[in-house]
Design a protein around this motif. Structure first.
Motif, PDB file in Angstrom:
ATOM      1  N   SER A   1      36.615 -68.490 -59.974  1.00 42.44           N
ATOM      2  CA  SER A   1      37.508 -67.888 -59.141  1.00 42.44           C
ATOM      3  C   SER A   1      37.898 -66.512 -59.641  1.00 42.44           C
ATOM      4  CB  SER A   1      38.617 -68.787 -58.857  1.00 42.44           C
ATOM      5  OG  SER A   1      39.364 -69.138 -60.005  1.00 42.44           O
ATOM      6  N   ILE A   2      37.565 -66.336 -60.971  1.00 40.42           N
ATOM      7  CA  ILE A   2      38.102 -65.045 -61.656  1.00 40.42           C
ATOM      8  C   ILE A   2      36.764 -64.343 -62.124  1.00 40.42           C
ATOM      9  CG2 ILE A   2      38.932 -63.790 -63.806  1.00 40.42           C
ATOM     10  CD1 ILE A   2      40.927 -65.695 -63.783  1.00 40.42           C
ATOM     11  N   ILE A   3      36.376 -63.179 -61.435  1.00 47.11           N
ATOM     12  CA  ILE A   3      35.107 -62.597 -61.450  1.00 47.11           C
ATOM     13  C   ILE A   3      35.326 -61.169 -62.638  1.00 47.11           C
ATOM     14  CG2 ILE A   3      33.157 -61.299 -60.447  1.00 47.11           C
ATOM     15  CD1 ILE A   3      33.685 -64.421 -59.829  1.00 47.11           C
ATOM     16  N   GLY A   4      34.411 -61.168 -63.457  1.00 45.15           N
ATOM     17  CA  GLY A   4      34.499 -60.030 -64.472  1.00 45.15           C
ATOM     18  C   GLY A   4      33.896 -60.317 -65.580  1.00 45.15           C
ATOM     19  N   ASN A   5      33.320 -59.217 -66.222  1.00 43.06           N
ATOM     20  CA  ASN A   5      32.772 -59.552 -67.403  1.00 43.06           C
ATOM     21  C   ASN A   5      33.088 -58.143 -68.541  1.00 43.06           C
ATOM     22  OD1 ASN A   5      31.315 -61.065 -69.257  1.00 43.06           O
ATOM     23  ND2 ASN A   5      29.268 -60.151 -68.946  1.00 43.06           N
ATOM     24  N   SER A   6      33.980 -57.426 -68.200  1.00 45.08           N
ATOM     25  CA  SER A   6      34.394 -56.528 -68.916  1.00 45.08           C
ATOM     26  C   SER A   6      35.132 -56.612 -70.053  1.00 45.08           C
ATOM     27  CB  SER A   6      35.311 -55.331 -68.051  1.00 45.08           C
ATOM     28  OG  SER A   6      36.358 -55.964 -67.554  1.00 45.08           O
TER      29      SER A   6
END
Length: 455
Positions: free
Chosen positions: A148-153
């Motif tokens: 549900s949490i998207i991001g790889n930064s």
């Protein structure tokens, strides 16, 4: 071997209670220091892993003076305080403590705070919290965070680590961040990764609570407790018993009502309107897009409540500070809305991606999600090649010399103008911005936005 923890406290009862708690838990505890000079002698004579540091001490120097020396020697510390003076708090916060323990101390709170402080210090000294090479991108599996949490930064990986730390205990968490940055998602993930994950997760939007209904809504009421109380009502805190309650926009609560939360946080009990006190077991997570330290300075937020909530702060980064996540987010929302949009779109074109990356996204993820959906409706696929005029018009008008508040005001005014100043409903400003209508109305009032009079 257990860590060595130095207590710097000039009050015998508090010092003795802390010492007994630490020894019972197996920590090594040197003789208690009762002044800055005694504290300096202790850290000079032996290796100290952590200091529990009172702010007000015997002599001319305070715990804040000792904290500056501890920083030079890379010794982590936690402040012990019953002080409600804002100036003292501001001076203490500048020294970057690992937390504040508020007197009187509860044994469980002390041990959890120490555990978190030692864990974070270990990470810091081992280099885990230093920014990794951009080439080393962690996968979702490695991060152990639900999808549900998207991001790889880097900003998101740092936040994931904070979520994991918070999930291991029952401490209060304060989630700070701009509107639309996913504060509720963070709260849900903390709950999902915690030992309470099979118990209720209850959401309360504090900005939507009418002033006269705050107590019955949160703490419940008995039948006949007041005019209109025709039946007994179970409040949100009791509904969340054994689970987690998420108090969104807690900065919107009137100062007079904030005191009611202290009883829950300190005593773990509630008092329904017209009823008897009840013990509850609830984990509290709060969130706000306000600058609570500014609210403290303005007398709009209680310092004692801030101490209790700010045990473990987590900041949700704005989208403009993690633009490398935009391609991943775009594909995620395209997949999410594929069936509803009724087309075969799978990605965005290069020129659209360039525009997405060049925009500042004042409405953050909420605005981005809504924008991707609207873009899908005006394209046939397989790529988004056309975008709504809002982005094109506003992407060139945000000035870097404007403050974030000014840009947010301009952005909301533009959206209101586009939808004919309609706030709620399908196609209204709240729908376009991806926030609920009560939150948007609150922001409109806060930003001083008013509808222009027709000539």
């Amino acid at each position: 071997m257990k860590p060595k923890i130095l207590i710097v406290e000039d009050q015998f009862i508090e010092a003795h209670s802390l010492e007994r708690t630490l020894l019972k838990s197996g920590y090594i505890v040197p003789p208690v220091a009762r002044s800055v000079q005694e504290g300096l002698r202790s850290i000079a004579d032996q290796h100290i892993d952590l200091v529990l540091l009172d702010i007000i001490l015997k002599g001319d120097q305070t715990g804040i003076d000792l904290a500056r020396e501890l920083n030079k020697r890379n010794i982590p510390f936690i402040y012990l305080s019953a002080n409600s003076n804002r100036k003292t708090f501001e001076e203490a916060k500048v020294t970057e403590p690992y937390g504040f323990l508020v007197k009187p101390f509860r044994e469980k709170d002390v041990l959890v705070m120490i555990d978190i402080a030692l864990y974070r210090d270990k990470q810091k000294k081992s280099g885990i919290l230093k920014e990794p090479s951009p080439k080393k991108a962690l996968t979702k599996a490695e991060d152990e965070i639900p999808n549900s949490i998207i991001g790889n930064s880097w900003a998101m990986r740092e936040m994931y680590e904070q979520i994991r730390i918070a999930a291991r205990s029952n401490i209060a968490v304060l989630i700070l961040g701009e509107s639309g940055t996913g504060k509720e998602l963070v709260a849900k993930e903390i709950h999902a990764l915690s030992a309470r994950n099979n118990s209720p997760f209850v959401v309360v939007n504090c900005s939507a609570l009418p002033a006269n209904l705050i107590e019955p809504e949160l703490f419940g009421h008995e039948k006949g407790a007041f005019t209109g109380a025709l039946t007994k009502r179970i409040g949100k805190f009791e509904q969340a018993n054994d689970g987690t309650i998420f108090l969104d926009e807690i900065g919107e609560l009137p100062a007079d009502d904030q005191i009611k939360f202290l009883r829950v946080l300190q005593e773990k009990e509630i008092e329904p309107v017209g009823g008897k006190t009840k013990k509850i077991n609830v984990r509290v997570i709060a969130a706000t897009n306000r600058n609570l330290e500014q609210e403290l300075a303005n007398g709009k937020f209680r310092l004692d409540l801030y101490y209790r909530l700010n045990v473990f702060p987590i900041k949700t980064p704005p989208l403009r500070e993690r633009k490398e996540d935009i391609p991943m987010l775009a594909r995620h929302f395209i997949s999410k809305y594929a069936e509803e949009a009724g087309n075969a779109i799978t990605d965005v074109s290069e020129h659209v991606l360039s525009e997405l990356l060049n925009y500042e996204w004042p409405g953050n993820i909420r605005e981005f999600e809504n924008f991707i959906f609207r873009s899908m409706l005006i394209n046939d696929g397989p790529l988004i090649t056309k975008i709504p005029p809002l982005l094109k018009a506003s992407a060139t008008t945000g000035r870097p010399d404007k403050t974030r508040i000014e840009n947010e005001r301009t952005h909301i005014q533009r959206v209101l103008l586009e939808c004919g100043w309609r706030v709620s409903g399908k196609g209204g400003a709240a729908d376009i911005l991806g926030m609920n209508a009560s939150t948007l109305n609150s922001r409109i009032r806060k930003l001083g936005i008013s509808r222009p009079h027709k000539l």
